[in-house]
Design an enzyme around this catalytic site. Sequence first.
Site, PDB file in Angstrom:
ATOM      1  N   CYS A   9       0.832  -1.202   0.000  1.00 44.26           N
ATOM      2  CA  CYS A   9       0.000   0.000   0.000  1.00 44.26           C
ATOM      3  C   CYS A   9       0.866   1.250   0.000  1.00 44.26           C
ATOM      4  O   CYS A   9       1.749   1.402   0.856  1.00 44.26           O
ATOM      5  CB  CYS A   9      -0.916  -0.003   1.225  1.00 44.26           C
ATOM      6  SG  CYS A   9      -1.933   1.480   1.345  1.00 44.26           S
ATOM      7  N   CYS A  45      -4.549  -1.025   7.984  1.00 44.42           N
ATOM      8  CA  CYS A  45      -3.681  -2.195   8.172  1.00 44.42           C
ATOM      9  C   CYS A  45      -2.543  -1.835   9.115  1.00 44.42           C
ATOM     10  O   CYS A  45      -2.078  -0.700   9.135  1.00 44.42           O
ATOM     11  CB  CYS A  45      -3.092  -2.663   6.835  1.00 44.42           C
ATOM     12  SG  CYS A  45      -4.309  -3.292   5.666  1.00 44.42           S
ATOM     13  N   CYS A  83      -6.632   0.274  -2.847  1.00 48.85           N
ATOM     14  CA  CYS A  83      -6.376  -0.410  -1.574  1.00 48.85           C
ATOM     15  C   CYS A  83      -6.102  -1.880  -1.873  1.00 48.85           C
ATOM     16  O   CYS A  83      -6.971  -2.578  -2.407  1.00 48.85           O
ATOM     17  CB  CYS A  83      -7.578  -0.280  -0.646  1.00 48.85           C
ATOM     18  SG  CYS A  83      -7.420  -1.201   0.900  1.00 48.85           S
ATOM     19  N   GLN A 126     -19.543 -11.836   6.793  1.00 52.27           N
ATOM     20  CA  GLN A 126     -18.105 -12.049   6.906  1.00 52.27           C
ATOM     21  C   GLN A 126     -17.440 -11.423   5.689  1.00 52.27           C
ATOM     22  O   GLN A 126     -17.819 -11.712   4.548  1.00 52.27           O
ATOM     23  CB  GLN A 126     -17.788 -13.539   6.982  1.00 52.27           C
ATOM     24  CG  GLN A 126     -18.400 -14.260   8.171  1.00 52.27           C
ATOM     25  CD  GLN A 126     -17.712 -13.914   9.482  1.00 52.27           C
ATOM     26  OE1 GLN A 126     -16.746 -13.166   9.516  1.00 52.27           O
ATOM     27  NE2 GLN A 126     -18.224 -14.471  10.578  1.00 52.27           N
ATOM     28  N   GLU A 138     -31.129 -15.047  16.765  1.00 51.69           N
ATOM     29  CA  GLU A 138     -30.472 -13.794  16.407  1.00 51.69           C
ATOM     30  C   GLU A 138     -31.190 -12.633  17.099  1.00 51.69           C
ATOM     31  O   GLU A 138     -32.413 -12.665  17.255  1.00 51.69           O
ATOM     32  CB  GLU A 138     -30.497 -13.613  14.885  1.00 51.69           C
ATOM     33  CG  GLU A 138     -30.073 -12.261  14.371  1.00 51.69           C
ATOM     34  CD  GLU A 138     -28.680 -11.869  14.816  1.00 51.69           C
ATOM     35  OE1 GLU A 138     -28.526 -10.736  15.318  1.00 51.69           O
ATOM     36  OE2 GLU A 138     -27.737 -12.684  14.674  1.00 51.69           O
ATOM     37  N   ASP A 182     -32.479 -11.338  22.272  1.00 46.86           N
ATOM     38  CA  ASP A 182     -31.218 -10.741  22.701  1.00 46.86           C
ATOM     39  C   ASP A 182     -30.507 -11.749  23.591  1.00 46.86           C
ATOM     40  O   ASP A 182     -30.946 -12.024  24.711  1.00 46.86           O
ATOM     41  CB  ASP A 182     -31.496  -9.447  23.467  1.00 46.86           C
ATOM     42  CG  ASP A 182     -30.222  -8.754  23.937  1.00 46.86           C
ATOM     43  OD1 ASP A 182     -29.120  -9.315  23.753  1.00 46.86           O
ATOM     44  OD2 ASP A 182     -30.332  -7.650  24.507  1.00 46.86           O
ATOM     45  N   CYS A 197     -14.198 -13.490  17.492  1.00 44.09           N
ATOM     46  CA  CYS A 197     -13.486 -12.364  16.882  1.00 44.09           C
ATOM     47  C   CYS A 197     -12.757 -11.548  17.942  1.00 44.09           C
ATOM     48  O   CYS A 197     -12.239 -10.470  17.644  1.00 44.09           O
ATOM     49  CB  CYS A 197     -14.452 -11.478  16.091  1.00 44.09           C
ATOM     50  SG  CYS A 197     -15.780 -10.754  17.081  1.00 44.09           S
TER      51      CYS A 197
END
EC number: 2.1.1.190
Length: 435
Positions: free
Chosen positions: A81, A90, A165, A268, A318, A345, A392
């Site tokens: 980049c 990044c 990018c 994703q 969900e 929830d 994550c």
Amino acid sequence: MVQFYKAKKNTPTRQKFAISVEGLDQFGQGVGHYQGKTCFVEGLLPGESGEVAVIDNKRHFIRAKLITLTHTSPERRKPLCPIYSQCGGCQQQHISEALQHSSKAEALLRLLKPVGVEKMDRVIHGQSWHYRRRTRLSLRVDQAGQLVMGFRRKKSSEIIAVKECPVLVHKLNTLLVPLQQCLAQLDAVAQLGHVELVAGDNDKVTVVLRHLRPLSAADLKILEQFSHNHSVSLFLADGQQHTLLSGEMPWYGINQLNLYFNPQGFIQVNAEINQQMIDNAIKWLDIKPTDRILDLFCGVGNFTLPLAKFARSVTGIEGLAELVSKAAYNAQHNGITNVAFYQHDLEQDVSRQSWAKEGFDKVLLDPARAGAAEIMPYICALQPERIVYISCNPATLARDSQLARQLGYRVIKVTMLDMFPHTEHLESMVLFERH
């Protein structure tokens, strides 16, 4: 004549020193030692040495930045980049992919060591460039009246203009310059908030434009012409709702299924890793035709629908009503009838929910960064044979793994997912079984 003199402010000089580093943390910082303290150095790799300046000197550790590199590691790479040193998107383009993988995997193992994890399954990785199929770009008009479209500068709210990018998929990359030129023509250019780009598996890129005031007929005409010229689906978002100006709803394909999604909703961003992640989840769950599976934080059915091909039934839960509706639509659209979706929830009590009274043989969960501390006791009380946890956030994964251990489950397998190459983000999968 009396003269008054104003004392000059003393500007503290940052301490500088030479250091060599031996390791790398998950964020890509070199780890060394200076005067008995652990020192974290942004920009320095294991085996390298250099002169650094102190940013923060705490009781037990020091944070410093690299000033001069005196010895270079063979793991150092030239960033692709052109604005890598400025852009905050990044953090690890200067690090070889092998070192990125190993340092993140080691960081994950350190966090999971208290629950008995000693080794890692293979790292799940794929194409490390042009992998990102979704991005958000900030917009502002500068002092010269020119529109700037780009990403935030490192540790700043300033916007750095972006014309290309190397982590965006090609369909998004080629749209950056013409999109900026189009938006710069609008009368409402100063009233634009941000723009999101999504590349689904349909032919059109989806563009979502956030605007802070109603757009004129002339502006709408310019945008509509742009959408036709560049074959994009264009949504307008005013903060309350999004309206399709031109094109179609996006979708992506997994396991011979097409999943439609809201262009402002979650998917994703790395399609290749998403597919490998789904395949790995199916393998780890070892699904039998009689299995009843619970999929928590199910979104639009990313895991639910592929799992349903192998199981007796899958129940997806969900928190957002819109995602539940989209998941049900995707099941119907793909002809899958052995699934059921519910809104709840999952940070709240589930004991009164109708689905919570059912029995489940296996569980998959894919929570947000906050993790799943509230729902883990319920999951373990079900006594499923296997639990697959997609994470994550390694910190909340470590916390939830401790809780699962206390409730009768142990980690059998763990793997790192290279979902975001060249960044500090660390995603992973863990397989739990009962003691």
